[in-house]
Design a protein around this motif. Structure first.
Motif, PDB file in Angstrom:
ATOM      1  N   ASN A   1       3.006  -2.267   4.342  1.00 38.85           N
ATOM      2  CA  ASN A   1       3.447  -2.035   5.725  1.00 38.85           C
ATOM      3  C   ASN A   1       4.618  -1.078   5.830  1.00 38.85           C
ATOM      4  OD1 ASN A   1       1.501  -3.764   6.755  1.00 38.85           O
ATOM      5  ND2 ASN A   1       2.820  -5.546   6.569  1.00 38.85           N
ATOM      6  N   HIS A   2       5.357  -0.900   4.755  1.00 41.98           N
ATOM      7  CA  HIS A   2       6.526  -0.018   4.752  1.00 41.98           C
ATOM      8  C   HIS A   2       6.472   0.894   3.525  1.00 41.98           C
ATOM      9  CE1 HIS A   2       8.141  -2.447   7.981  1.00 41.98           C
ATOM     10  NE2 HIS A   2       7.876  -3.520   7.261  1.00 41.98           N
ATOM     11  N   PRO A   3       5.553   1.848   3.520  1.00 43.96           N
ATOM     12  CA  PRO A   3       5.375   2.700   2.336  1.00 43.96           C
ATOM     13  C   PRO A   3       6.605   3.526   1.987  1.00 43.96           C
ATOM     14  CG  PRO A   3       4.064   3.523   4.177  1.00 43.96           C
ATOM     15  CD  PRO A   3       4.643   2.197   4.596  1.00 43.96           C
ATOM     16  N   GLU A   4       7.508   3.694   2.949  1.00 42.93           N
ATOM     17  CA  GLU A   4       8.733   4.449   2.640  1.00 42.93           C
ATOM     18  C   GLU A   4       9.570   3.743   1.577  1.00 42.93           C
ATOM     19  OE1 GLU A   4       9.658   1.640   5.984  1.00 42.93           O
ATOM     20  OE2 GLU A   4       8.045   3.026   5.575  1.00 42.93           O
ATOM     21  N   GLY A   5       9.331   2.460   1.388  1.00 38.09           N
ATOM     22  CA  GLY A   5      10.046   1.699   0.355  1.00 38.09           C
ATOM     23  C   GLY A   5       9.322   1.695  -0.980  1.00 38.09           C
ATOM     24  N   ALA A   6       8.251   2.465  -1.096  1.00 43.05           N
ATOM     25  CA  ALA A   6       7.450   2.460  -2.322  1.00 43.05           C
ATOM     26  C   ALA A   6       8.259   2.876  -3.542  1.00 43.05           C
ATOM     27  CB  ALA A   6       6.228   3.363  -2.164  1.00 43.05           C
ATOM     28  N   GLY A   7       9.299   3.666  -3.341  1.00 41.94           N
ATOM     29  CA  GLY A   7      10.130   4.075  -4.471  1.00 41.94           C
ATOM     30  C   GLY A   7      10.741   2.887  -5.185  1.00 41.94           C
ATOM     31  N   LEU A   8      11.082   1.856  -4.425  1.00 35.46           N
ATOM     32  CA  LEU A   8      11.622   0.638  -5.029  1.00 35.46           C
ATOM     33  C   LEU A   8      10.619   0.038  -6.000  1.00 35.46           C
ATOM     34  CD1 LEU A   8      13.604  -1.805  -5.218  1.00 35.46           C
ATOM     35  CD2 LEU A   8      12.333  -2.771  -3.292  1.00 35.46           C
ATOM     36  N   TRP A   9       9.348  -0.062  -5.597  1.00 37.04           N
ATOM     37  CA  TRP A   9       8.326  -0.655  -6.456  1.00 37.04           C
ATOM     38  C   TRP A   9       8.086   0.209  -7.683  1.00 37.04           C
ATOM     39  CZ3 TRP A   9       8.129  -5.410  -5.538  1.00 37.04           C
ATOM     40  CH2 TRP A   9       8.306  -5.888  -4.248  1.00 37.04           C
ATOM     41  N   LYS A  10       8.155   1.521  -7.506  1.00 38.90           N
ATOM     42  CA  LYS A  10       8.007   2.408  -8.660  1.00 38.90           C
ATOM     43  C   LYS A  10       9.149   2.181  -9.634  1.00 38.90           C
ATOM     44  CE  LYS A  10       7.672   7.260  -9.943  1.00 38.90           C
ATOM     45  NZ  LYS A  10       7.678   8.643  -9.466  1.00 38.90           N
ATOM     46  N   ASP A  11      10.368   2.060  -9.103  1.00 35.95           N
ATOM     47  CA  ASP A  11      11.532   1.800  -9.952  1.00 35.95           C
ATOM     48  C   ASP A  11      11.385   0.473 -10.692  1.00 35.95           C
ATOM     49  OD1 ASP A  11      12.623   4.165  -9.082  1.00 35.95           O
ATOM     50  OD2 ASP A  11      14.016   3.226  -7.667  1.00 35.95           O
ATOM     51  N   LEU A  12      10.863  -0.549 -10.007  1.00 32.83           N
ATOM     52  CA  LEU A  12      10.656  -1.844 -10.656  1.00 32.83           C
ATOM     53  C   LEU A  12       9.625  -1.741 -11.777  1.00 32.83           C
ATOM     54  CD1 LEU A  12      10.694  -4.308  -7.629  1.00 32.83           C
ATOM     55  CD2 LEU A  12      12.383  -4.142  -9.463  1.00 32.83           C
ATOM     56  N   ALA A  13       8.562  -0.992 -11.537  1.00 32.36           N
ATOM     57  CA  ALA A  13       7.541  -0.814 -12.563  1.00 32.36           C
ATOM     58  C   ALA A  13       8.115  -0.096 -13.782  1.00 32.36           C
ATOM     59  CB  ALA A  13       6.350  -0.047 -11.999  1.00 32.36           C
ATOM     60  N   ILE A  14       8.923   0.916 -13.545  1.00 31.06           N
ATOM     61  CA  ILE A  14       9.560   1.640 -14.645  1.00 31.06           C
ATOM     62  C   ILE A  14      10.490   0.705 -15.408  1.00 31.06           C
ATOM     63  CG2 ILE A  14      11.241   3.459 -15.194  1.00 31.06           C
ATOM     64  CD1 ILE A  14       9.955   5.050 -12.833  1.00 31.06           C
ATOM     65  N   SER A  15      11.249  -0.095 -14.684  1.00 27.57           N
ATOM     66  CA  SER A  15      12.163  -1.048 -15.324  1.00 27.57           C
ATOM     67  C   SER A  15      11.396  -2.034 -16.184  1.00 27.57           C
ATOM     68  CB  SER A  15      12.970  -1.808 -14.272  1.00 27.57           C
ATOM     69  OG  SER A  15      13.787  -0.935 -13.553  1.00 27.57           O
ATOM     70  N   GLU A  16      10.269  -2.516 -15.664  1.00 27.96           N
ATOM     71  CA  GLU A  16       9.472  -3.463 -16.442  1.00 27.96           C
ATOM     72  C   GLU A  16       8.954  -2.807 -17.715  1.00 27.96           C
ATOM     73  OE1 GLU A  16       5.646  -6.406 -16.296  1.00 27.96           O
ATOM     74  OE2 GLU A  16       5.995  -5.085 -14.605  1.00 27.96           O
ATOM     75  N   ALA A  17       8.489  -1.566 -17.611  1.00 25.45           N
ATOM     76  CA  ALA A  17       7.992  -0.860 -18.788  1.00 25.45           C
ATOM     77  C   ALA A  17       9.102  -0.681 -19.816  1.00 25.45           C
ATOM     78  CB  ALA A  17       7.422   0.493 -18.379  1.00 25.45           C
ATOM     79  N   GLU A  18      10.303  -0.388 -19.346  1.00 24.46           N
ATOM     80  CA  GLU A  18      11.435  -0.254 -20.261  1.00 24.46           C
ATOM     81  C   GLU A  18      11.739  -1.580 -20.931  1.00 24.46           C
ATOM     82  OE1 GLU A  18      14.472   1.359 -17.762  1.00 24.46           O
ATOM     83  OE2 GLU A  18      13.701   3.389 -17.916  1.00 24.46           O
TER      84      GLU A  18
END
Length: 91
Positions: free
Chosen positions: A53-70
């Motif tokens: 519903n708020h795709p402008e916040g998608a950067g947060l989810w990308k950052d979380l995914a990167i953090s998890e991979a790290e």
């Protein structure tokens, strides 16, 4: 789709599997409890709806995914270390 892929209580709800690292899951579990959600599933559904519903916040989810991979590439760490490293304190 097989019957086992659907919830017994509601034929319109599908069950999915999600794989995340144990340290990240610990953070997710602490977060949903601290924020007053009734379950992990409820919290994840909320997070998914919010990101759709708020795709402008998608950067947060990308950052979380990167953090998890790290995190997957390092030795196990505590939830407090994750919060400290990635700035997830809600205080």
């Amino acid at each position: 789709m097989s019957k086992t892929d659907r919830s017994d209580s509601d034929p319109e709800i599908d069950r999915i599997n999600l794989r995340i690292s144990r340290p990240f899951l610990e953070v997710v579990d602490e977060t949903w409890r601290e924020r007053g959600f009734n379950s992990r599933s409820e919290f994840i559904r909320y997070a998914l709806r919010d990101s759709v519903n708020h795709p402008e916040g998608a950067g947060l989810w990308k950052d979380l995914a990167i953090s998890e991979a790290e995190l997957d590439d390092t030795d196990a760490v505590s939830s407090d270390e994750i919060r400290s490293e990635y700035g997830t304190n809600d205080e």
